[in-house]
Design an enzyme around this catalytic site. Sequence first.
Site, PDB file in Angstrom:
ATOM      1  N   ARG A   1      14.671  25.222   4.190  1.00 12.56           N
ATOM      2  CA  ARG A   1      14.452  26.580   3.684  1.00 12.56           C
ATOM      3  C   ARG A   1      13.240  27.242   4.323  1.00 12.56           C
ATOM      4  NH1 ARG A   1      15.037  25.062  -2.511  1.00 12.56           N
ATOM      5  NH2 ARG A   1      14.475  23.062  -1.617  1.00 12.56           N
TER       6      ARG A   1
ATOM      7  N   ASP B   1       0.814  -1.225   0.000  1.00 15.20           N
ATOM      8  CA  ASP B   1       0.000   0.000   0.000  1.00 15.20           C
ATOM      9  C   ASP B   1       0.844   1.270   0.000  1.00 15.20           C
ATOM     10  OD1 ASP B   1       1.062   0.034   2.492  1.00 15.20           O
ATOM     11  OD2 ASP B   1      -0.843   0.063   3.585  1.00 15.20           O
TER      12      ASP B   1
ATOM     13  N   LYS C   1      17.243  40.726  -4.298  1.00 17.49           N
ATOM     14  CA  LYS C   1      15.950  41.034  -4.943  1.00 17.49           C
ATOM     15  C   LYS C   1      15.342  42.261  -4.301  1.00 17.49           C
ATOM     16  CE  LYS C   1      14.253  36.905  -7.047  1.00 17.49           C
ATOM     17  NZ  LYS C   1      13.865  35.565  -6.826  1.00 17.49           N
TER      18      LYS C   1
HETATM   19  C1  R5P Z   1      17.429  29.904  -0.997  1.00 20.56           C
HETATM   20  O1  R5P Z   1      17.371  30.578   0.019  1.00 20.56           O
HETATM   21  C2  R5P Z   1      18.486  28.882  -1.210  1.00 20.56           C
HETATM   22  O2  R5P Z   1      19.687  29.242  -0.597  1.00 20.56           O
HETATM   23  C3  R5P Z   1      18.722  28.635  -2.686  1.00 20.56           C
HETATM   24  O3  R5P Z   1      19.171  29.823  -3.294  1.00 20.56           O
HETATM   25  C4  R5P Z   1      17.457  28.196  -3.396  1.00 20.56           C
HETATM   26  O4  R5P Z   1      16.805  27.224  -2.651  1.00 20.56           O
HETATM   27  C5  R5P Z   1      17.752  27.640  -4.761  1.00 20.56           C
HETATM   28  O5  R5P Z   1      16.564  27.210  -5.344  1.00 20.56           O
HETATM   29  P1  R5P Z   1      16.318  27.343  -6.905  1.00 20.56           P
HETATM   30  O6  R5P Z   1      17.422  26.615  -7.593  1.00 20.56           O
HETATM   31  O7  R5P Z   1      14.965  26.709  -7.106  1.00 20.56           O
HETATM   32  O8  R5P Z   1      16.291  28.788  -7.241  1.00 20.56           O
END
Ligand code: R5P
Length: 326
Positions: free
Chosen positions: A96, A37, A194
């Site tokens: 994360r 299962d 960003k």
């Molecule tokens: C974010 O805070 C992590 O340190 C990485 O930058 C992120 O998880 C990378 O993910 P992706 O390759 O999907 O942008």
Amino acid sequence: MGRLILYAGNSNLPLAREIAHRAGSRLSEATVESFPDGETRVRLEESVRGADVFIIQSICPPANHHLMELLLMIDAARRASAKRVTAIIPYYAYARQEKKLTGREPISAKLVANLIATAGADRVLTVDLHSPAIEGFFDIPVDHLRSAPIMADYLRELGLSNLVVVSPDVGGVKRANRLRQFLDAKASLAVVFKERPEEPTAPAILGMVGEVEGKTALIIDDIIATGDTIIEAAEVLVNRGARKIYVCAVHPVFAPGAVENLLAAPIEKIVVTNTIPIPSGLGERMVVVDMAPLLAEAIRYIHEGRSMTTLFEKVEAEWRAERARS
Ligand code: R5P
């Protein structure tokens, strides 16, 4: 402490076998499979009574499945009277989400830490956590290994000059600076970040602090999942005049589509570790740095009750001696 016994779940058997080999031991027999299962079924086939048990399991995709294997193996060892159980987690997932960004969100990194301790682990050994603060989410000891000296050893062979080490986000600046110190203290540091425009629907704009024009840029991140973070950072660096771009990422999680995206990006080489199984498709553009020797040595240190600080100092001393020779 009792006999040293190593078990592994299914997440990264090549790494687990290499660790066992380097530790002068072997993986004990275990049944780790699924019931019809889909539930996970575990049985440790060799006695662990009174033993010092190490269970090697990365929480890589499929993460929920591999986490469950780990929890059940810890529980099995605990119930079979192991003297001590150490979870060796080369890649700690769910890291994360280590804080709430908005209301009504979980803190997954804390929940997973609770699950591992509740299952019965006495301690954890892991590599490059997304954030070092996650160590504090555990109420059991955590030994946190860093890949920077080993990555730096390989990167030095590339002979990169006129270097700028770049963090692709603000959260990774310390990691980038640490690699810079190991690699080339004369290298400069830059960070891509960003900016959210005031209008809520407008897309985020990427900004940068630091000078990259005419330089070789080395982007360092902990994880590549979709590849978006690295690729966006690489594009910003190209637009700002970087000459060549190299990438270092500790855990190559590689979500579907990541390889294709990375192949199209202006990146010379991507250096990763083998904390999780190595994705194929990038050919010679990807280089894998082996974490097994350090993990095996850490296991020996834990088993013998030696100070892990001594191990960290030894790794740094070896790295300095190697640098002096080259
Ligand atoms: C974010 O805070 C992590 O340190 C990485 O930058 C992120 O998880 C990378 O993910 P992706 O390759 O999907 O942008």
